[in-house]
Structures are given as structure tokens and as C-alpha cells.
Design an enzyme around this catalytic site. Structure first.
Site, PDB file in Angstrom:
ATOM      1  N   CYS A 186       3.161  -2.219  -5.678  1.00 21.79           N
ATOM      2  CA  CYS A 186       2.282  -3.257  -6.233  1.00 21.79           C
ATOM      3  C   CYS A 186       2.919  -3.880  -7.475  1.00 21.79           C
ATOM      4  O   CYS A 186       2.989  -3.245  -8.529  1.00 21.79           O
ATOM      5  CB  CYS A 186       0.915  -2.645  -6.567  1.00 21.79           C
ATOM      6  SG  CYS A 186      -0.192  -3.732  -7.493  1.00 21.79           S
ATOM      7  N   CYS A 237       0.642  -4.277 -10.536  1.00 22.37           N
ATOM      8  CA  CYS A 237       0.426  -2.974 -11.176  1.00 22.37           C
ATOM      9  C   CYS A 237       1.505  -2.693 -12.213  1.00 22.37           C
ATOM     10  O   CYS A 237       1.237  -2.093 -13.262  1.00 22.37           O
ATOM     11  CB  CYS A 237       0.417  -1.861 -10.133  1.00 22.37           C
ATOM     12  SG  CYS A 237      -0.924  -1.965  -8.913  1.00 22.37           S
TER      13      CYS A 237
END
Length: 324
Positions: A79, A82
Site C-alpha cells: 500500500c 500507507c
């Protein structure tokens, strides 16, 4: 563990009232037990960010949330957002110096936790306060928004649950706790606990009196003011026949007491805007003592929901327009 959404700014229905009170009582019991065992001790800055999995979730998140708000960062290696958000949260966890604990959960390795929290996409950030789960935000939020959210979280944790966070020793070794002195209970803890127990037992009158006893000595006590507003509301609706109350309100729009009673039921049922709207409309149609009675009840309901709730702010503006 089933996460539960919780308003950051106020309690709006019976379930939330009871849940918040039970969570506070459990948090106080956990802190008292920790104090009897010598306290949790100081932690190092490195201990403010932890990796959590399903096996350790109850110990590392649920139990720790009785002493400090736990912010959960759901992330994954693949991700990209993230990788932008996580370092910011980690830096803020250290900067806030123990006012919250950051728990990082890898969703690929902990699918069950992801499902239990209802995570639809990552990054996703939740918090657990005294065993109560609440969503904070989803996506790579800006630092200003994150700080504002964390400030609200810390304020709610301290005011509603008495969680003041962890003691941080910059010289402490990670994972090594030093003995901490037990903090004596505040002068009103016994009365506030008695109020919670009375509510649990359905003794709303007893709860009202317990909160009033606190306010007699400390009129500015935030917890007692909120608790009194909630207990008085529950006491009023306890003896009502909901069907008859709503029938009377629908059949007699000009009956001030009928509209006030129906607004109480609206609020207990979680219909906040309906309760506020009903009373504001009644203010428009009335004058003199009747108008004052409706206005005062509306202000009491504002206390139950919480002054920071945006619905309260909107209703205050509508009330001002109705009055002037």
C-alpha cells in the site's frame, strides 16, 4: 471482539450512554488493579509504537486501552499511501509523549481483525478507548487533519474516561517498565462510581442525586454535568408510554408538554435532529413561559449530546433564528 462506533463529541442514545459509562468504570477498575500491582511504570519512546497481531490483540490493544487511547493503523507492505501515512503517525506518537499508543496491524497477516473492524480500504485508522472502538479516518490524511483528530481523541479519552496516557522516560530501555507510584483516587471518584452503578441498576433517581452531590461541591465538573443530563433524561422517559406520547404530540401540535416529552423520546431513540427540530419549531409557535420551557429543555438536550457535536451547533443557530 466486535468494534463499536462511538461519537467523538457526545452520547446520543441509551446504548451509547450505557456503553460509555460501563467502559469508564472498567477503565477505572483496570487502573486501580494496575496500581495495586505496582503500576504499569514508565515506557521508552520506542514502546509508543507497537506491532499487533490477532493473537496479541486483546492484551496489546483492548487491555492497554484501559490506561491509554490506542490508535490502530491498518496497513500493508504493498500500500503506497500507507507508506506516506504510517511514518507521520509514528512520529506523532512520539511527539504526543504517551498521550496515545500506536498499534500497527498488517492486514495481509491479520484478515480477521480487518473484517471485524469493517475495514473497506487502507490505510484506515481506528482508535480503541477503554474497550470502545471508533473510526478516525481513512486514506492518507494531511498532518493538520491528523493532529486535529488526535487532539479530539485525547480530549475525549481524558474527559470521558479519565485516561491521561502513559509516563514516558526517554532514558528507559524499550520494553522495560520501571515501578510507578499509585495515583490516589480523586475526591469524587466514589460518587461518580455510585452514579454509574445506579444507572446500571436502573436507579435513575439515585444516579441523578449522586451527580448532583458532585456538582454541589464542584459545579464545573464536566463528567458530572454530562452524567446528570443523561440520567435526568433517562429518568424522564422511564415511565413514559411511547405510543401514547407520540399520539399526543401528533394530535396536539400546540401542546408544549406533549412536544417536550416526544423530543425526549426522539433523543433516547437516537433521532437527534428530530428532537432538536421538534423543539425549535415549538419555540417558533410559542411565547412567554411556554417558550422558555421549550428553550430550556432544548438546552438540556444539547448537554446530553455534547457541545462539540455539529448537530448541536446547527441547532443552536436555528434556535437563535427562531428566537430573534
Amino acid at each position: 471482539m466486535q468494534p463499536r462506533n462511538m461519537s467523538m463529541s457526545g452520547v446520543v442514545d441509551l446504548a451509547a450512554v450505557k456503553a460509555a459509562q460501563e467502559a469508564k468504570a472498567k477503565a477505572e477498575q483496570a487502573r486501580a488493579e494496575a496500581a495495586r500491582q505496582g503500576g504499569a511504570g514508565a515506557v521508552s519512546p520506542a514502546d509508543l509504537v507497537i506491532d499487533v497481531d490477532e493473537a496479541g490483540f486483546e492484551r496489546d490493544v483492548l487491555q492497554r486501552s484501559a490506561e491509554v487511547p490506542v490508535v490502530i493503523d491498518f496497513w500493508a507492505e504493498w500500500c503506497q499511501p500507507c507508506k506516506q501515512l504510517s511514518p507521520v503517525l509514528e512520529r506523532l506518537a512520539v511527539e504526543y509523549n504517551g498521550r496515545f499508543l500506536l498499534a500497527k496491524i498488517d492486514v495481509d497477516a491479520n484478515q480477521m481483525l480487518m473484517q471485524q473492524f469493517g475495514v473497506q480500504g487502507i490505510p484506515a485508522v481506528f482508535a480503541v478507548v477503554a474497550g470502545q472502538a471508533l473510526p478516525l479516518f481513512q486514506g492518507a490524511a494531511g498532518e493538520a487533519q491528523i493532529r486535529q483528530t488526535l487532539d479530539q481523541l485525547v480530549q475525549v479519552a481524558e474527559q470521558r474516561f479519565g485516561l491521561t496516557g502513559l509516563t514516558v522516560d526517554p532514558d528507559a530501555e524499550p520494553g522495560v517498565a520501571e515501578p510507578a507510584a499509585a495515583v490516589p483516587a480523586g475526591p469524587y471518584d466514589g460518587l461518580l462510581e455510585a452514579a454509574v452503578q445506579a444507572l446500571d441498576a436502573g436507579d435513575f433517581g439515585g444516579a441523578v442525586q449522586a451527580y448532583r452531590n458532585v456538582l454541589a461541591d464542584d459545579p464545573a465538573n464536566t463528567e458530572a454535568k454530562l452524567g446528570l443530563a443523561q440520567a435526568e433524561l433517562l429518568q424522564r422517559v422511564a415511565g413514559m408510554d411511547p405510543q401514547q406520547v407520540r399520539k399526543d404530540a401528533a394530535g396536539n401540535p400546540g401542546d408544549v408538554q406533549a412536544q417536550i416529552a416526544a423530543a425526549d423520546l426522539d433523543l433516547v431513540g437516537g433521532h437527534v435532529e428530530d428532537a432538536f427540530g421538534r423543539l425549535i419549531e415549538t419555540v417558533r409557535r410559542t411565547a412567554g413561559d411556554d417558550r422558555d420551557a421549550v428553550r430550556l429543555r432544548l438546552l438540556e438536550l444539547f448537554e446530553v449530546v455534547g457541545p462539540d457535536d455539529p448537530r448541536v451547533a446547527a441547532a443552536r443557530r436555528a434556535l437563535a433564528r427562531a428566537l430573534f
